[in-house]
Motif scaffolding. Structure first.
Motif, PDB file in Angstrom:
ATOM      1  N   VAL A 188       5.706   1.217  -2.427  1.00 51.04           N
ATOM      2  CA  VAL A 188       4.401   0.784  -2.955  1.00 51.04           C
ATOM      3  C   VAL A 188       4.274   1.198  -4.419  1.00 51.04           C
ATOM      4  CG1 VAL A 188       1.900   0.944  -2.662  1.00 51.04           C
ATOM      5  CG2 VAL A 188       3.386   0.972  -0.656  1.00 51.04           C
ATOM      6  N   GLN A 189       4.737   2.384  -4.744  1.00 46.29           N
ATOM      7  CA  GLN A 189       4.649   2.855  -6.125  1.00 46.29           C
ATOM      8  C   GLN A 189       5.515   2.019  -7.068  1.00 46.29           C
ATOM      9  OE1 GLN A 189       5.749   6.895  -5.193  1.00 46.29           O
ATOM     10  NE2 GLN A 189       3.617   7.599  -5.123  1.00 46.29           N
ATOM     11  N   GLN A 190       6.682   1.581  -6.604  1.00 49.11           N
ATOM     12  CA  GLN A 190       7.525   0.719  -7.423  1.00 49.11           C
ATOM     13  C   GLN A 190       6.867  -0.639  -7.660  1.00 49.11           C
ATOM     14  OE1 GLN A 190      11.260   1.158  -5.033  1.00 49.11           O
ATOM     15  NE2 GLN A 190      12.220   1.579  -7.001  1.00 49.11           N
ATOM     16  N   VAL A 191       6.198  -1.142  -6.637  1.00 46.32           N
ATOM     17  CA  VAL A 191       5.462  -2.399  -6.812  1.00 46.32           C
ATOM     18  C   VAL A 191       4.358  -2.216  -7.851  1.00 46.32           C
ATOM     19  CG1 VAL A 191       3.869  -4.005  -5.675  1.00 46.32           C
ATOM     20  CG2 VAL A 191       5.970  -3.308  -4.518  1.00 46.32           C
ATOM     21  N   ALA A 192       3.652  -1.091  -7.755  1.00 42.92           N
ATOM     22  CA  ALA A 192       2.555  -0.829  -8.693  1.00 42.92           C
ATOM     23  C   ALA A 192       3.060  -0.685 -10.125  1.00 42.92           C
ATOM     24  CB  ALA A 192       1.800   0.426  -8.271  1.00 42.92           C
ATOM     25  N   GLU A 193       4.252  -0.131 -10.287  1.00 50.43           N
ATOM     26  CA  GLU A 193       4.812   0.045 -11.638  1.00 50.43           C
ATOM     27  C   GLU A 193       4.997  -1.289 -12.364  1.00 50.43           C
ATOM     28  OE1 GLU A 193       8.423   2.182 -11.091  1.00 50.43           O
ATOM     29  OE2 GLU A 193       7.436   4.106 -10.660  1.00 50.43           O
ATOM     30  N   GLY A 194       5.114  -2.366 -11.615  1.00 45.46           N
ATOM     31  CA  GLY A 194       5.275  -3.684 -12.223  1.00 45.46           C
ATOM     32  C   GLY A 194       3.995  -4.267 -12.773  1.00 45.46           C
ATOM     33  N   GLY A 195       2.863  -3.610 -12.475  1.00 43.70           N
ATOM     34  CA  GLY A 195       1.586  -4.083 -13.000  1.00 43.70           C
ATOM     35  C   GLY A 195       1.083  -5.324 -12.282  1.00 43.70           C
ATOM     36  N   LEU A 196       0.150  -6.001 -12.951  1.00 45.12           N
ATOM     37  CA  LEU A 196      -0.540  -7.134 -12.348  1.00 45.12           C
ATOM     38  C   LEU A 196       0.088  -8.468 -12.744  1.00 45.12           C
ATOM     39  CD1 LEU A 196      -4.229  -5.959 -12.939  1.00 45.12           C
ATOM     40  CD2 LEU A 196      -2.943  -5.898 -10.789  1.00 45.12           C
ATOM     41  N   ALA A 197      -0.055  -9.427 -11.869  1.00 44.18           N
ATOM     42  CA  ALA A 197       0.350 -10.802 -12.144  1.00 44.18           C
ATOM     43  C   ALA A 197      -0.624 -11.410 -13.159  1.00 44.18           C
ATOM     44  CB  ALA A 197       0.348 -11.607 -10.847  1.00 44.18           C
ATOM     45  N   PRO A 198      -0.321 -12.574 -13.700  1.00 43.76           N
ATOM     46  CA  PRO A 198      -1.214 -13.196 -14.696  1.00 43.76           C
ATOM     47  C   PRO A 198      -2.644 -13.403 -14.217  1.00 43.76           C
ATOM     48  CG  PRO A 198       0.921 -14.257 -14.750  1.00 43.76           C
ATOM     49  CD  PRO A 198       0.959 -13.321 -13.581  1.00 43.76           C
ATOM     50  N   ASP A 199      -2.863 -13.513 -12.900  1.00 36.79           N
ATOM     51  CA  ASP A 199      -4.237 -13.708 -12.418  1.00 36.79           C
ATOM     52  C   ASP A 199      -5.059 -12.424 -12.474  1.00 36.79           C
ATOM     53  OD1 ASP A 199      -3.302 -12.202 -10.288  1.00 36.79           O
ATOM     54  OD2 ASP A 199      -3.659 -13.723  -8.758  1.00 36.79           O
ATOM     55  N   GLY A 200      -4.415 -11.286 -12.780  1.00 33.94           N
ATOM     56  CA  GLY A 200      -5.138 -10.027 -12.901  1.00 33.94           C
ATOM     57  C   GLY A 200      -5.534  -9.418 -11.574  1.00 33.94           C
ATOM     58  N   VAL A 201      -5.042  -9.936 -10.473  1.00 36.07           N
ATOM     59  CA  VAL A 201      -5.423  -9.452  -9.143  1.00 36.07           C
ATOM     60  C   VAL A 201      -4.193  -9.078  -8.319  1.00 36.07           C
ATOM     61  CG1 VAL A 201      -6.593 -10.022  -6.971  1.00 36.07           C
ATOM     62  CG2 VAL A 201      -7.528 -10.843  -9.144  1.00 36.07           C
ATOM     63  N   ALA A 202      -3.285 -10.003  -8.157  1.00 37.26           N
ATOM     64  CA  ALA A 202      -2.094  -9.773  -7.341  1.00 37.26           C
ATOM     65  C   ALA A 202      -1.084  -8.910  -8.099  1.00 37.26           C
ATOM     66  CB  ALA A 202      -1.451 -11.118  -6.971  1.00 37.26           C
ATOM     67  N   PRO A 203      -0.215  -8.215  -7.374  1.00 32.67           N
ATOM     68  CA  PRO A 203       0.840  -7.470  -8.060  1.00 32.67           C
ATOM     69  C   PRO A 203       1.868  -8.419  -8.662  1.00 32.67           C
ATOM     70  CG  PRO A 203       1.144  -7.362  -5.676  1.00 32.67           C
ATOM     71  CD  PRO A 203      -0.178  -8.031  -5.910  1.00 32.67           C
ATOM     72  N   ALA A 204       2.362  -8.092  -9.840  1.00 29.53           N
ATOM     73  CA  ALA A 204       3.391  -8.925 -10.460  1.00 29.53           C
ATOM     74  C   ALA A 204       4.668  -8.892  -9.625  1.00 29.53           C
ATOM     75  CB  ALA A 204       3.666  -8.442 -11.881  1.00 29.53           C
ATOM     76  N   ARG A 205       4.969  -7.726  -9.074  1.00 27.76           N
ATOM     77  CA  ARG A 205       6.105  -7.612  -8.161  1.00 27.76           C
ATOM     78  C   ARG A 205       5.589  -7.916  -6.756  1.00 27.76           C
ATOM     79  NH1 ARG A 205       8.837  -1.968 -10.520  1.00 27.76           N
ATOM     80  NH2 ARG A 205       9.496  -2.862 -12.524  1.00 27.76           N
ATOM     81  N   SER A 206       5.664  -9.146  -6.376  1.00 20.67           N
ATOM     82  CA  SER A 206       5.044  -9.578  -5.124  1.00 20.67           C
ATOM     83  C   SER A 206       5.673  -8.874  -3.925  1.00 20.67           C
ATOM     84  CB  SER A 206       5.169 -11.094  -4.970  1.00 20.67           C
ATOM     85  OG  SER A 206       6.527 -11.499  -5.031  1.00 20.67           O
ATOM     86  N   ILE A 207       4.821  -8.588  -2.949  1.00 13.89           N
ATOM     87  CA  ILE A 207       5.242  -7.903  -1.728  1.00 13.89           C
ATOM     88  C   ILE A 207       4.435  -8.471  -0.574  1.00 13.89           C
ATOM     89  CG2 ILE A 207       3.611  -6.033  -2.218  1.00 13.89           C
ATOM     90  CD1 ILE A 207       5.416  -4.148  -0.614  1.00 13.89           C
ATOM     91  N   GLY A 208       5.071  -8.587   0.572  1.00  9.49           N
ATOM     92  CA  GLY A 208       4.374  -9.098   1.739  1.00  9.49           C
ATOM     93  C   GLY A 208       4.863  -8.418   2.997  1.00  9.49           C
ATOM     94  N   ILE A 209       4.116  -8.609   4.077  1.00  7.98           N
ATOM     95  CA  ILE A 209       4.459  -8.019   5.368  1.00  7.98           C
ATOM     96  C   ILE A 209       5.307  -9.009   6.159  1.00  7.98           C
ATOM     97  CG2 ILE A 209       3.552  -7.166   7.560  1.00  7.98           C
ATOM     98  CD1 ILE A 209       1.016  -6.302   6.037  1.00  7.98           C
TER      99      ILE A 209
END
Length: 293
Positions: free
Chosen positions: A263-284
């Motif tokens: 989760v921390q690695q995903v967060a390090e990528g910051g936000l996607a252009p929409d300003g909401v989703a993570p730039a490093r997309s992750i799903g279940i």
């Protein structure tokens, strides 16, 4: 003589006739101009009326709140009319793949986009005792220990939804990176408003000091609505203070015991252009549940 007088008389009649025609034409032209002016004025008044009505009613914008300190209507950082988003917001569905997801340090392949959710209308029964959930994500496994005694409704609901396959193939649609540090998952629609066919409450096991340590897994809900929890949950990847609102705090189900670094690695990528989703997309991908005997 009579012929001359007749011609003169005919000429005057013709002139009068032509004058009447000219007068009528001028009158019609004036009427058209007046009608055009009236139409313009009416249109202007209508536009002003719409603008004033919009301002007074507060419509014309997104109804979903987006203040990261208000509520987790299943979004751990903002309040929303829809029960599911710890930081709420009327976010656009997360893209199935964003160029930012391909950065060199990204440990994840492209994550999933919105999916058609499994229909679950009846709330599962409360849980008892400890429960271990292995959340297999597109970036690796995240293992969490849940406390069914401390949060029986939330744990029971989440376990029941996991066993029904509700979370399978769903994106983690929201990341917050300022003040409150959470990754939010559990909404098949990726809008912050999705969930099962039921809502429940009240808040359980919320910290009295509003401090949510890194590794906390908690339920999102709508701002000031303790009965608005559904399927959305959030994982805190860095110690966060999340202010309580009129409904209290946020239901803490348990802790991450393995995989918080994902989760921390995903967060390090910051936000996607929409300003909401993570730039490093992750799903279940799926969730495996193991309840202690």
């Amino acid at each position: 003589m009579s012929s001359k007088r007749e011609r003169e008389s005919e000429r005057r009649r013709q002139e009068k006739f032509e004058q009447r025609i000219a007068d009528k034409e001028q009158s019609r032209h004036g009427a058209r101009r007046r009608n055009a002016v009236v139409a313009v004025l009416v249109a202007a008044v209508a536009v002003v009326g719409v603008v004033v009505a919009t301002a007074l009613s507060g419509t014309g914008g997104d109804e979903v709140a987006a203040d990261p300190a208000t509520a987790f209507a299943e979004d751990p950082t903002a309040g929303t009319a829809a029960p599911q988003d710890p930081a709420t917001g009327g976010a656009e569905p997360a893209p199935t793949q964003d160029p930012a997801s391909q950065d060199a340090d990204n440990p994840c392949p492209p994550g999933p986009g919105p999916v058609q959710p499994v229909q679950v209308d009846e709330q599962p029964p409360p849980a008892e005792g400890p429960v271990t959930m292995t959340i297999t994500t597109t970036c690796g496994d995240v293992v969490v220990e849940l406390d069914g005694d401390a949060a029986p409704q939330a744990v029971g609901s989440t376990v029941g939804l996991a066993r029904a396959g509700f979370y399978d193939g769903t994106p983690c649609h929201r990341l917050t990176t300022s003040g409150i540090f959470v990754l939010q998952c559990g909404d098949p629609t990726a809008t912050g408003t999705g969930g099962p066919g039921y809502r429940y409450g009240p808040v359980e096991n919320a910290p009295a000091d509003d401090v949510y340590p890194a590794g906390t897994i908690a339920m999102a809900r709508a701002g000031n609505d303790p009965q608005s929890m559904g399927s959305q949950f959030f994982i805190v990847y860095e110690d966060s203070v999340i202010p309580s609102d009129g409904a209290g705090g946020y239901t803490v189900m348990g802790q991450v015991v393995e995989g918080l670094d994902i989760v921390q690695q995903v967060a390090e990528g910051g936000l996607a252009p929409d300003g909401v989703a993570p730039a490093r997309s992750i799903g279940i991908v799926s969730i495996d549940v193991e309840e202690s005997a």
